[in-house]
Design an enzyme around this catalytic site. Structure first.
Site, PDB file in Angstrom:
ATOM      1  N   LYS A  13       1.610  -7.059  43.463  1.00  0.00           N
ATOM      2  CA  LYS A  13       1.907  -6.223  42.294  1.00  0.00           C
ATOM      3  C   LYS A  13       3.395  -6.216  41.952  1.00  0.00           C
ATOM      4  O   LYS A  13       3.755  -6.145  40.782  1.00  0.00           O
ATOM      5  CB  LYS A  13       1.329  -4.815  42.418  1.00  0.00           C
ATOM      6  CG  LYS A  13       1.730  -4.035  43.651  1.00  0.00           C
ATOM      7  CD  LYS A  13       0.915  -2.754  43.698  1.00  0.00           C
ATOM      8  CE  LYS A  13       1.353  -1.789  44.784  1.00  0.00           C
ATOM      9  NZ  LYS A  13       1.731  -2.332  46.094  1.00  0.00           N
ATOM     10  N   ARG A  88      -0.110   6.535  43.378  1.00  0.00           N
ATOM     11  CA  ARG A  88      -0.869   6.104  44.547  1.00  0.00           C
ATOM     12  C   ARG A  88      -2.028   7.062  44.814  1.00  0.00           C
ATOM     13  O   ARG A  88      -2.880   6.769  45.634  1.00  0.00           O
ATOM     14  CB  ARG A  88       0.010   6.113  45.803  1.00  0.00           C
ATOM     15  CG  ARG A  88       1.038   5.011  45.909  1.00  0.00           C
ATOM     16  CD  ARG A  88       0.471   3.811  46.633  1.00  0.00           C
ATOM     17  NE  ARG A  88       1.267   3.287  47.711  1.00  0.00           N
ATOM     18  CZ  ARG A  88       2.390   2.590  47.626  1.00  0.00           C
ATOM     19  NH1 ARG A  88       2.969   2.399  46.486  1.00  0.00           N
ATOM     20  NH2 ARG A  88       2.959   2.096  48.696  1.00  0.00           N
ATOM     21  N   ARG A 127       5.799 -12.385  54.767  1.00  0.00           N
ATOM     22  CA  ARG A 127       6.599 -12.083  53.577  1.00  0.00           C
ATOM     23  C   ARG A 127       8.065 -11.862  53.967  1.00  0.00           C
ATOM     24  O   ARG A 127       8.365 -11.195  54.958  1.00  0.00           O
ATOM     25  CB  ARG A 127       6.056 -10.827  52.897  1.00  0.00           C
ATOM     26  CG  ARG A 127       6.961 -10.299  51.807  1.00  0.00           C
ATOM     27  CD  ARG A 127       6.251  -9.394  50.838  1.00  0.00           C
ATOM     28  NE  ARG A 127       5.964  -8.082  51.381  1.00  0.00           N
ATOM     29  CZ  ARG A 127       5.367  -7.126  50.677  1.00  0.00           C
ATOM     30  NH1 ARG A 127       4.967  -7.358  49.443  1.00  0.00           N
ATOM     31  NH2 ARG A 127       5.146  -5.962  51.214  1.00  0.00           N
ATOM     32  N   ARG A 162      10.948  -6.874  55.527  1.00  0.00           N
ATOM     33  CA  ARG A 162      10.880  -5.422  55.358  1.00  0.00           C
ATOM     34  C   ARG A 162      10.481  -4.799  56.685  1.00  0.00           C
ATOM     35  O   ARG A 162       9.631  -5.343  57.395  1.00  0.00           O
ATOM     36  CB  ARG A 162       9.799  -5.072  54.326  1.00  0.00           C
ATOM     37  CG  ARG A 162      10.300  -5.031  52.934  1.00  0.00           C
ATOM     38  CD  ARG A 162       9.190  -4.799  51.952  1.00  0.00           C
ATOM     39  NE  ARG A 162       8.350  -3.642  52.241  1.00  0.00           N
ATOM     40  CZ  ARG A 162       7.480  -3.143  51.372  1.00  0.00           C
ATOM     41  NH1 ARG A 162       7.345  -3.700  50.185  1.00  0.00           N
ATOM     42  NH2 ARG A 162       6.742  -2.109  51.680  1.00  0.00           N
ATOM     43  N   ARG A 173      -1.055   0.876  56.384  1.00  0.00           N
ATOM     44  CA  ARG A 173      -0.863   0.971  54.926  1.00  0.00           C
ATOM     45  C   ARG A 173      -2.146   0.596  54.186  1.00  0.00           C
ATOM     46  O   ARG A 173      -2.470   1.173  53.152  1.00  0.00           O
ATOM     47  CB  ARG A 173       0.299   0.067  54.494  1.00  0.00           C
ATOM     48  CG  ARG A 173       1.661   0.701  54.815  1.00  0.00           C
ATOM     49  CD  ARG A 173       2.757  -0.332  54.972  1.00  0.00           C
ATOM     50  NE  ARG A 173       3.116  -1.009  53.767  1.00  0.00           N
ATOM     51  CZ  ARG A 173       3.684  -2.224  53.738  1.00  0.00           C
ATOM     52  NH1 ARG A 173       3.937  -2.871  54.858  1.00  0.00           N
ATOM     53  NH2 ARG A 173       3.988  -2.772  52.597  1.00  0.00           N
TER      54      ARG A 173
HETATM   55  P1  AMP Z   1       5.667  -0.126  48.675  1.00  0.00           P
HETATM   56  O1  AMP Z   1       6.958  -0.875  48.578  1.00  0.00           O
HETATM   57  O2  AMP Z   1       5.072   0.184  47.301  1.00  0.00           O
HETATM   58  O3  AMP Z   1       4.678  -0.796  49.599  1.00  0.00           O
HETATM   59  O4  AMP Z   1       6.003   1.312  49.309  1.00  0.00           O
HETATM   60  C1  AMP Z   1       6.569   1.430  50.592  1.00  0.00           C
HETATM   61  C2  AMP Z   1       6.358   2.833  51.115  1.00  0.00           C
HETATM   62  O5  AMP Z   1       6.992   3.792  50.235  1.00  0.00           O
HETATM   63  C3  AMP Z   1       4.920   3.303  51.210  1.00  0.00           C
HETATM   64  O6  AMP Z   1       4.298   2.866  52.414  1.00  0.00           O
HETATM   65  C4  AMP Z   1       5.094   4.821  51.155  1.00  0.00           C
HETATM   66  O7  AMP Z   1       5.565   5.327  52.402  1.00  0.00           O
HETATM   67  C5  AMP Z   1       6.213   4.983  50.146  1.00  0.00           C
HETATM   68  N1  AMP Z   1       5.712   5.091  48.758  1.00  0.00           N
HETATM   69  C6  AMP Z   1       5.994   4.260  47.720  1.00  0.00           C
HETATM   70  N2  AMP Z   1       5.381   4.660  46.590  1.00  0.00           N
HETATM   71  C7  AMP Z   1       4.695   5.785  46.908  1.00  0.00           C
HETATM   72  C8  AMP Z   1       3.848   6.666  46.171  1.00  0.00           C
HETATM   73  N3  AMP Z   1       3.570   6.469  44.875  1.00  0.00           N
HETATM   74  N4  AMP Z   1       3.306   7.722  46.845  1.00  0.00           N
HETATM   75  C9  AMP Z   1       3.576   7.942  48.148  1.00  0.00           C
HETATM   76  N5  AMP Z   1       4.352   7.144  48.902  1.00  0.00           N
HETATM   77  C10 AMP Z   1       4.912   6.071  48.298  1.00  0.00           C
END
Ligand code: AMP
Length: 221
Positions: A13, A88, A127, A162, A173
């Site tokens: 995404k 989310r 990644r 990461r 996750r």
């Molecule tokens: P991502 O880069 O989108 O995979 O996000 C990394 C981490 O940020 C996630 O595992 C959550 O801990 C936090 N996070 C990002 N976006 C959200 C969201 N919309 N709601 C809750 N936690 C979020």
């Protein structure tokens, strides 16, 4: 146009959203990127969210909603944005709709990238991302390697992993994604804006194919 990118961790995404953002000239807002920057700068917000991010758990809704509303109040997003990683949860989606409705705006499309868990794990453990925050390009050492190992093709910065891209955190996750995404997808299906793409992650042109499908859909909306 306000476009939401949905999909599990590592579903693409960020990459697809990034390309659509360039082609449609809409700012790309990724909550994960905002939170990682806060963590790195050790801000108050960064300290508050660290334990959730380190463990692959969702940051509480009220913190996320406040962060996104503050970003969406800025001038550059008044005509639209690509939201990546937000909402989310259904409560986040409801809060977003309410926020946009107050400004006479709405979510125009919610794009889901549907990739199996098995493929996600394969993809995510390999990644690497660009360490330069304003670039953020993502690579995969098996499926989409950089031309020079460890160096970003786009800006020449070092590529890093990461902290949460390890198999154990990815499984956590994914669990979180499945626990919360069902009602979110149903919410957008009910409001008539959901569009699902099934990317073939084994294809060398997976990114181009997904971007082209999404953009064709958006242009014909
Ligand atoms: P991502 O880069 O989108 O995979 O996000 C990394 C981490 O940020 C996630 O595992 C959550 O801990 C936090 N996070 C990002 N976006 C959200 C969201 N919309 N709601 C809750 N936690 C979020």
């Amino acid at each position: 146009m306000y476009i939401i990118m949905l999909g599990g961790p590592g579903s693409g995404k960020g990459s697809v959203g990034g390309r659509v953002s360039e082609d449609f000239n809409l700012p790309h807002i990724a909550t994960g990127d905002i939170f990682r920057a806060e963590l790195k700068s050790e801000t108050e917000l960064g300290k508050k969210i660290k334990k959730y991010m380190d463990n692959g758990l969702l940051v509480p809704d009220e913190v996320v909603i406040e962060t996104v509303e503050s970003r969406l109040s800025q001038e550059d997003v008044k005509n639209g944005a690509i939201l990546d990683g937000f909402p989310r949860t259904k409560d986040q989606a409801i809060a977003l709709d309410k926020f946009l409705a107050e400004k006479g705006k709405k979510v125009d499309a919610a794009i889901e990238l549907d990739v199996s868990d098995e493929d996600i794990v394969k993809r995510i453990v390999k990644r690497v991302i660009c360490s330069n925050k304003s670039c953020g390009e993502s690579y995969n050492t098996e499926f989409k390697p950089s031309k020079e190992e460890g160096i970003c093709d786009k800006c020449g910065s070092t590529l890093i992993k990461r902290a949460d891209d390890n198999e154990e955190t990815v499984m956590q996750r994914l669990k979180v994604y499945h626990d919360t995404s069902k009602e979110l997808l149903e919410y957008y299906k009910d409001t008539g804006v959901l569009y699902t793409v099934h990317p073939n992650i084994y294809s060398k042109t997976v990114l181009e194919d997904s971007v082209s499908e999404v953009e064709t859909y958006l242009k014909n909306k």
